[in-house]
Design a protein around this motif. Structure first.
Motif, PDB file in Angstrom:
ATOM      1  N   GLN A 117     -23.352  17.136  47.526  1.00  0.00           N
ATOM      2  CA  GLN A 117     -22.077  17.299  46.808  1.00  0.00           C
ATOM      3  C   GLN A 117     -21.476  18.682  47.043  1.00  0.00           C
ATOM      4  OE1 GLN A 117     -23.559  16.399  42.956  1.00  0.00           O
ATOM      5  NE2 GLN A 117     -23.184  14.198  43.132  1.00  0.00           N
ATOM      6  N   GLY A 118     -22.331  19.704  47.039  1.00  0.00           N
ATOM      7  CA  GLY A 118     -21.842  21.055  47.285  1.00  0.00           C
ATOM      8  C   GLY A 118     -21.280  21.180  48.692  1.00  0.00           C
ATOM      9  N   TYR A 119     -22.018  20.598  49.603  1.00  0.00           N
ATOM     10  CA  TYR A 119     -21.571  20.598  50.995  1.00  0.00           C
ATOM     11  C   TYR A 119     -20.201  19.919  51.116  1.00  0.00           C
ATOM     12  CZ  TYR A 119     -21.782  19.701  56.036  1.00  0.00           C
ATOM     13  OH  TYR A 119     -21.515  19.653  57.390  1.00  0.00           O
ATOM     14  N   GLU A 120     -20.048  18.824  50.432  1.00  0.00           N
ATOM     15  CA  GLU A 120     -18.762  18.106  50.477  1.00  0.00           C
ATOM     16  C   GLU A 120     -17.622  18.931  49.901  1.00  0.00           C
ATOM     17  OE1 GLU A 120     -20.439  13.562  50.000  1.00  0.00           O
ATOM     18  OE2 GLU A 120     -19.023  14.347  48.502  1.00  0.00           O
ATOM     19  N   ILE A 121     -17.906  19.643  48.816  1.00  0.00           N
ATOM     20  CA  ILE A 121     -16.873  20.519  48.244  1.00  0.00           C
ATOM     21  C   ILE A 121     -16.428  21.534  49.291  1.00  0.00           C
ATOM     22  CG2 ILE A 121     -16.503  22.420  46.604  1.00  0.00           C
ATOM     23  CD1 ILE A 121     -18.188  20.874  44.570  1.00  0.00           C
ATOM     24  N   LEU A 122     -17.404  22.178  49.916  1.00  0.00           N
ATOM     25  CA  LEU A 122     -17.062  23.189  50.916  1.00  0.00           C
ATOM     26  C   LEU A 122     -16.356  22.567  52.108  1.00  0.00           C
ATOM     27  CD1 LEU A 122     -20.139  25.594  51.046  1.00  0.00           C
ATOM     28  CD2 LEU A 122     -17.922  25.945  49.943  1.00  0.00           C
ATOM     29  N   HIS A 123     -16.784  21.389  52.494  1.00  0.00           N
ATOM     30  CA  HIS A 123     -16.169  20.720  53.640  1.00  0.00           C
ATOM     31  C   HIS A 123     -14.700  20.420  53.358  1.00  0.00           C
ATOM     32  CE1 HIS A 123     -15.437  17.643  56.759  1.00  0.00           C
ATOM     33  NE2 HIS A 123     -16.403  18.276  57.425  1.00  0.00           N
ATOM     34  N   THR A 124     -14.436  19.926  52.171  1.00  0.00           N
ATOM     35  CA  THR A 124     -13.054  19.639  51.787  1.00  0.00           C
ATOM     36  C   THR A 124     -12.223  20.920  51.783  1.00  0.00           C
ATOM     37  OG1 THR A 124     -13.863  17.844  50.397  1.00  0.00           O
ATOM     38  CG2 THR A 124     -11.598  18.565  50.028  1.00  0.00           C
ATOM     39  N   LEU A 125     -12.781  21.983  51.209  1.00  0.00           N
ATOM     40  CA  LEU A 125     -12.050  23.248  51.158  1.00  0.00           C
ATOM     41  C   LEU A 125     -11.826  23.798  52.566  1.00  0.00           C
ATOM     42  CD1 LEU A 125     -13.825  25.062  48.159  1.00  0.00           C
ATOM     43  CD2 LEU A 125     -11.618  23.884  48.131  1.00  0.00           C
ATOM     44  N   ALA A 126     -12.870  23.740  53.377  1.00  0.00           N
ATOM     45  CA  ALA A 126     -12.787  24.325  54.716  1.00  0.00           C
ATOM     46  C   ALA A 126     -11.787  23.566  55.587  1.00  0.00           C
ATOM     47  CB  ALA A 126     -14.165  24.325  55.372  1.00  0.00           C
ATOM     48  N   HIS A 127     -11.514  22.330  55.237  1.00  0.00           N
ATOM     49  CA  HIS A 127     -10.543  21.543  55.982  1.00  0.00           C
ATOM     50  C   HIS A 127      -9.259  21.329  55.188  1.00  0.00           C
ATOM     51  CE1 HIS A 127     -14.396  20.797  57.933  1.00  0.00           C
ATOM     52  NE2 HIS A 127     -13.704  20.560  59.024  1.00  0.00           N
ATOM     53  N   MET A 144     -31.671  25.621  59.244  1.00  0.00           N
ATOM     54  CA  MET A 144     -30.957  24.466  58.714  1.00  0.00           C
ATOM     55  C   MET A 144     -29.479  24.799  58.463  1.00  0.00           C
ATOM     56  SD  MET A 144     -31.950  22.581  55.137  1.00  0.00           S
ATOM     57  CE  MET A 144     -30.848  23.501  54.040  1.00  0.00           C
ATOM     58  N   CYS A 145     -29.228  25.970  57.902  1.00  0.00           N
ATOM     59  CA  CYS A 145     -27.863  26.335  57.517  1.00  0.00           C
ATOM     60  C   CYS A 145     -26.960  26.574  58.727  1.00  0.00           C
ATOM     61  CB  CYS A 145     -27.864  27.595  56.655  1.00  0.00           C
ATOM     62  SG  CYS A 145     -28.495  27.296  55.000  1.00  0.00           S
ATOM     63  N   VAL A 146     -27.529  27.162  59.770  1.00  0.00           N
ATOM     64  CA  VAL A 146     -26.708  27.497  60.928  1.00  0.00           C
ATOM     65  C   VAL A 146     -26.025  26.244  61.461  1.00  0.00           C
ATOM     66  CG1 VAL A 146     -26.773  28.261  63.326  1.00  0.00           C
ATOM     67  CG2 VAL A 146     -28.041  29.524  61.566  1.00  0.00           C
ATOM     68  N   GLN A 147     -26.799  25.214  61.569  1.00  0.00           N
ATOM     69  CA  GLN A 147     -26.250  23.976  62.097  1.00  0.00           C
ATOM     70  C   GLN A 147     -25.171  23.410  61.165  1.00  0.00           C
ATOM     71  OE1 GLN A 147     -27.278  20.652  60.754  1.00  0.00           O
ATOM     72  NE2 GLN A 147     -25.834  19.692  62.192  1.00  0.00           N
ATOM     73  N   GLN A 148     -25.468  23.423  59.864  1.00  0.00           N
ATOM     74  CA  GLN A 148     -24.511  22.865  58.903  1.00  0.00           C
ATOM     75  C   GLN A 148     -23.229  23.700  58.807  1.00  0.00           C
ATOM     76  OE1 GLN A 148     -26.825  22.450  55.308  1.00  0.00           O
ATOM     77  NE2 GLN A 148     -27.922  20.639  56.070  1.00  0.00           N
ATOM     78  N   ALA A 149     -23.391  25.021  58.913  1.00  0.00           N
ATOM     79  CA  ALA A 149     -22.211  25.892  58.837  1.00  0.00           C
ATOM     80  C   ALA A 149     -21.241  25.579  59.960  1.00  0.00           C
ATOM     81  CB  ALA A 149     -22.630  27.358  58.869  1.00  0.00           C
ATOM     82  N   SER A 150     -21.776  25.265  61.114  1.00  0.00           N
ATOM     83  CA  SER A 150     -20.878  25.009  62.238  1.00  0.00           C
ATOM     84  C   SER A 150     -20.097  23.716  62.016  1.00  0.00           C
ATOM     85  CB  SER A 150     -21.645  25.014  63.563  1.00  0.00           C
ATOM     86  OG  SER A 150     -22.191  23.740  63.810  1.00  0.00           O
ATOM     87  N   VAL A 151     -20.715  22.733  61.386  1.00  0.00           N
ATOM     88  CA  VAL A 151     -19.974  21.517  61.045  1.00  0.00           C
ATOM     89  C   VAL A 151     -18.907  21.822  59.989  1.00  0.00           C
ATOM     90  CG1 VAL A 151     -20.112  19.139  60.240  1.00  0.00           C
ATOM     91  CG2 VAL A 151     -22.028  20.141  61.505  1.00  0.00           C
ATOM     92  N   LEU A 152     -19.286  22.679  59.035  1.00  0.00           N
ATOM     93  CA  LEU A 152     -18.318  23.057  57.989  1.00  0.00           C
ATOM     94  C   LEU A 152     -17.149  23.837  58.579  1.00  0.00           C
ATOM     95  CD1 LEU A 152     -20.577  24.259  55.027  1.00  0.00           C
ATOM     96  CD2 LEU A 152     -19.115  22.234  55.102  1.00  0.00           C
ATOM     97  N   GLY A 153     -17.400  24.526  59.688  1.00  0.00           N
ATOM     98  CA  GLY A 153     -16.368  25.409  60.223  1.00  0.00           C
ATOM     99  C   GLY A 153     -16.286  26.711  59.453  1.00  0.00           C
ATOM    100  N   LEU A 154     -17.407  27.101  58.836  1.00  0.00           N
ATOM    101  CA  LEU A 154     -17.450  28.370  58.097  1.00  0.00           C
ATOM    102  C   LEU A 154     -18.442  29.304  58.772  1.00  0.00           C
ATOM    103  CD1 LEU A 154     -17.493  26.956  54.454  1.00  0.00           C
ATOM    104  CD2 LEU A 154     -15.563  28.041  55.639  1.00  0.00           C
ATOM    105  N   ASP A 155     -18.172  30.607  58.664  1.00  0.00           N
ATOM    106  CA  ASP A 155     -19.063  31.592  59.278  1.00  0.00           C
ATOM    107  C   ASP A 155     -20.161  32.015  58.314  1.00  0.00           C
ATOM    108  OD1 ASP A 155     -17.553  31.673  61.620  1.00  0.00           O
ATOM    109  OD2 ASP A 155     -16.155  33.123  60.730  1.00  0.00           O
ATOM    110  N   ILE A 156     -21.351  32.189  58.853  1.00  0.00           N
ATOM    111  CA  ILE A 156     -22.407  32.842  58.079  1.00  0.00           C
ATOM    112  C   ILE A 156     -22.215  34.343  58.275  1.00  0.00           C
ATOM    113  CG2 ILE A 156     -24.901  33.251  58.030  1.00  0.00           C
ATOM    114  CD1 ILE A 156     -25.223  30.233  58.510  1.00  0.00           C
ATOM    115  N   PRO A 157     -22.163  35.086  57.180  1.00  0.00           N
ATOM    116  CA  PRO A 157     -21.752  36.498  57.257  1.00  0.00           C
ATOM    117  C   PRO A 157     -22.862  37.399  57.777  1.00  0.00           C
ATOM    118  CG  PRO A 157     -22.308  35.955  55.004  1.00  0.00           C
ATOM    119  CD  PRO A 157     -22.452  34.676  55.788  1.00  0.00           C
ATOM    120  N   ASP A 158     -23.325  37.123  58.984  1.00  0.00           N
ATOM    121  CA  ASP A 158     -24.408  37.921  59.565  1.00  0.00           C
ATOM    122  C   ASP A 158     -24.104  38.100  61.048  1.00  0.00           C
ATOM    123  OD1 ASP A 158     -26.684  39.025  60.631  1.00  0.00           O
ATOM    124  OD2 ASP A 158     -28.053  37.490  59.836  1.00  0.00           O
TER     125      ASP A 158
END
Lengths: 312, 234, 312, 234
Positions: free
Chosen positions: A161-171, A228-242
């Motif tokens: 659900q959290g992922y979906e929230i971010l996905h919606t926002l990111a798009h 795990m996060c790196v892969q998911q972040a790229s689908v989200l289209g969000l940057d990991i701040p590192d």
């Protein structure tokens, strides 16, 4: 002696220790501490997300969030019940929480500043919790292992659900995308810190490994989470701040920047942005509800002793 | 047969505002079990509100969905009864409100469940069971508080007295439901050793959008994020 | 007797009665009641407008509104001081207000539902107050007359500000204009009711006239107010919600629909939309502040008796 | 010389949020005289905020006036120190906040009044006198509450303890002002028989838009009407 040998054999055979079994006191005390901390985390963890129930931006999201926070209360109750099988009462544990003598996960001492934080908590914080907790489903203490199986199932749901929230926002609109990125920027390092200090500095760990309460080191779990996060972040289209995050071919894992463990220690010690606020909130709810609990007890007492009244 | 938009909004807004007020209690109630129970009730009310507002939007035919109706109307356009918008930071007041509104909703939904509007009947059939649970929960607490300690008795009586006048408005559309509502509620109050307040002042206006000064604050908080991003999806 | 004859002569000569002058007890009690009610109205009247301070739609309007509500507190203090010249303490009067044993203007028992209500209160409610109060500037009791001169000056200022709010709204977006019209619709009849019951039903009036406390009848003042508003409403471009409002050539005044005096009586009796809320708000402020007032008194007592401490 | 937009916003937002919190007390304070006094202070703070925000808008040069800056920024864009946004429904907490912020503002404005930015110097020259009055008022109440009754002493000490950590953030830009601020404030606390809290926790973030969870609620209420009518004049 014999009891200890039997206990060790059960652990060795990957069987479960059950409440009525003999167990070493350190095993019991360590489990109580861990399960209680876990339960407290569910209860305190309701606050940062609860902060957005009244303002959720759609009725559907409001319902999902309300259900999630309710699940956390349920997890708390479930875990306190697991701790009670070890011979300690829930009231006693809650007192220790209120007195600040037992901890909860430090992650909940950060504020939820925007709606996107609800998404980031779901994706990163619940995600880290799952990485931490999945191995606990095989932990040697039966009631805890069984509680974790149920909890992990619901946590995965929350994470999605959290992922979906971010996905919606990111798009969504540029404003929404900026909000999502901002939330990930703020929650990334605190989430990494959820796995605890680096292995070199970690206490408790070796004994927990032997007793099959803990099965992987802090650093192993942290690495698993990052990958795990790196892969998911790229689908989200969000940057990991590192800026130093990159794939290491040799290690077959990502190199990444460690979180600020000094900050982690400061927050654990009590000086995070919201430690005082979270405690004050819980204290206020407890104190404001005292007259209600007293009324319930008085009412129950009258029901259980109806003849006393007649006799009096 | 379809029901009027205003009527559907009245029912839906009652449920939505009730859910919004209850949502505040999550993390603040006297017991962890109560956090769970109140969240459950809030979720039920929210679920019914969504069905009713969606239906209202369809009947209206102006392209407004549940969110447009929930988030983009002002308090002057809300149709809920005043009772549900009253502040309830006191546990006894919250329980009194819940007792009165859920007893009303149970009777109303029971009637609508066999009514001529089939879509509404379907919603009501689901909702009536939930209302019965809400009413049971509020009844249990009314008994505990009314017949608990001296302090809780005093607070529960004060809450009942404060909220009672607002119950009249609930029966403006279906005055004939009030007799059964009264017999239910009076029974609970009696068992709880509480005095049923006299009927006198009967504030009204909610169904026409004339609310208390409280509703606009509630909506300001509820709508702030949605309104800050016009046209966004969530 | 002589005192009474002197008193009557002063009144007759349009001179002022001053605090140290002899006066009939009914004159004194009537004035106390009237001035206290007026003071209470200022204090309770802060609430409906205070309701919009936090939400005023521009910083300039916020400042104007805050200053206005502050003025009302000032008027209240000023009027309580005038009442005190008649031998009653402010604390005693405030107790009577809190106990519900003295009234305040019923108009403040209506809610302020939108920002336009702030404009409507300024234009209509302050406008009606001014029509009521201007004659009081010539009232026979000196301290009251002088208080009214100052207050009327500020009230005119407030009325103009309210008028400006409505004017801006009426010439703004369609949503703003609708908001303004809605407010006028809701405040018109309650404002007419501010002049009290029709002359035929009015108590107190005749004696007040004789004593030159009151100088015009309720209906005379109400008519004056209607005639004034009609002209201003047309400049505002807002409708007065009275289909029967029209110029009567013969009377050289407007015919208009009377307010619902049954409603007025109900609200005076205590059953308006906000009577309970206004009282509860004042009670809460008074109760919440008790520990502060006690502290101030204790501190002052220590300062006044510094030797006691040293001696103890 | 002109000052940076962020710096002007920091000063202006401190004043605006202070005014907003104080405005709540009008009709709710312990004495009628205090309603008047707190409204006065709120008006002063609001007046300075308007001058500072207008100036910030001009320096920024993006066409934003005082209202655009006040009403159309989110909490993530606000630059006030955390101290001023803390809830203060307790009179002692409100007084503690006012004492600390007004003593800080007086010292800061005094410096700015002779600074190189002439426009800002003009604003500060007016504001410094007002700050001195605010500080006097807060000092008087700190003495009364600290050296009043046992109850008021307890509450005032708790308020000072609660708020103290947030004072560190005020001196991030001008650390050298803290010594004088401390000597003033410590003097007041001592006379009020209060204990000056130890320095340890020092929360921060306000100047970068990382606020407490409280600010977004404050802004939601403050901005609701303005935002509901985009582009309207008032």
């Amino acid at each position: 002696d014999e009891l200890l040998r039997y206990f060790d054999a059960v652990i060795e055979a990957d069987q479960k220790i059950e409440p009525r079994d003999w167990m070493p006191d350190a095993y019991r005390q360590g489990l109580i501490r861990q399960i209680a901390q876990h339960a407290h985390s569910e209860i305190i963890g309701m606050q940062p997300e609860g902060n957005w129930i009244s303002r959720a931006p759609s009725l559907k999201r409001k319902a999902i969030l309300l259900a999630k926070v309710q699940d956390e209360a349920g997890h708390g109750l479930y875990l306190y019940a697991a701790a009670e099988t070890l011979g300690v009462s829930r009231d006693a544990l809650v007192e220790l929480l209120l007195a600040g003598r037992q901890k909860y996960s430090s992650i909940f001492n950060y504020p939820t500043l925007t709606w996107a934080d609800v998404g980031a908590i779901g994706w990163l914080v619940d995600g880290a919790a799952i990485v931490n907790q999945v191995p606990l489903c095989r932990c040697s203490y039966g009631p805890y292992a069984r509680a974790m199986i149920r909890i992990c199932k619901e946590e995965s749901f929350h994470q999605r659900q959290g992922y979906e929230i971010l996905h919606t926002l990111a798009h969504g609109t540029p404003g929404q995308k900026a909000m999502a990125q901002d939330a990930v920027n703020r929650w990334w390092y605190p989430s990494l810190a959820m796995f605890g200090p680096p292995d070199a500095d970690s206490t408790h760990s070796q004994q927990s490994m032997t007793w099959k309460i803990k099965r992987f080191s802090n650093d192993e779990l942290r690495q698993r989470f990052v990958d795990m996060c790196v892969q998911q972040a790229s689908v989200l289209g969000l940057d990991i701040p590192d800026p130093d995050l990159r794939w290491n071919e040799q290690r077959q894992a990502h190199d990444y920047t460690q979180p600020d463990y000094t900050e982690l220690m400061r927050v654990i010690k009590g000086d995070g942005p919201c430690n005082r606020q979270r405690a004050a909130h819980r204290h206020a709810a407890h104190a404001d509800g005292a007259w209600v609990r007293e009324a319930a007890a008085a009412y129950a007492a009258k029901r259980n002793a109806p003849t006393t009244k007649a006799a009096a | 047969m379809t029901t009027s938009v205003d009527r559907l909004l009245a029912l839906g807004d009652d449920a939505l505002v009730t859910a919004q007020r209850l949502g505040h209690w999550c993390t603040r109630s006297p017991e962890m079990e109560e956090d769970v129970a109140l969240a459950n009730i809030a979720l039920d009310q929210l679920g019914v509100a969504r069905l009713l507002l969606s239906y209202a939007g369809e009947v209206e035919g102006a392209g407004r969905d549940e969110d447009a109706l929930a988030y983009l109307r002002t308090d002057r356009e809300y149709r809920n009864a005043l009772l549900v918008e009253l502040p309830d930071r006191d546990f006894a007041v919250m329980i009194a409100k819940l007792l009165f509104v859920s007893a009303y909703q149970r009777l109303l939904y029971r009637r609508l469940a066999t009514g001529a509007d089939e879509r509404l009947a379907g919603i009501a059939a689901k909702a009536v069971k939930e209302s019965a649970y809400h009413e049971d929960h509020a009844t249990l607490w009314t008994l505990r508080l009314g017949d608990g300690t001296d302090e809780s008795h005093r607070r529960m009586q004060a809450a009942v007295d404060e909220v009672w006048p607002y119950t009249h408005e609930l029966f403006e559309e279906e005055p004939d439901l009030r007799a059964e509502w009264l017999s239910t509620v009076e029974g609970v109050l009696t068992r709880a050793t509480l005095v049923r307040p006299a009927d006198s002042w009967a504030p009204t206006g909610g169904r026409d959008g004339r609310h208390t000064e409280q509703l606009s604050y509630l909506l300001a908080e509820m709508q702030v994020l949605h309104r800050a991003h016009p046209g966004a999806r969530w």
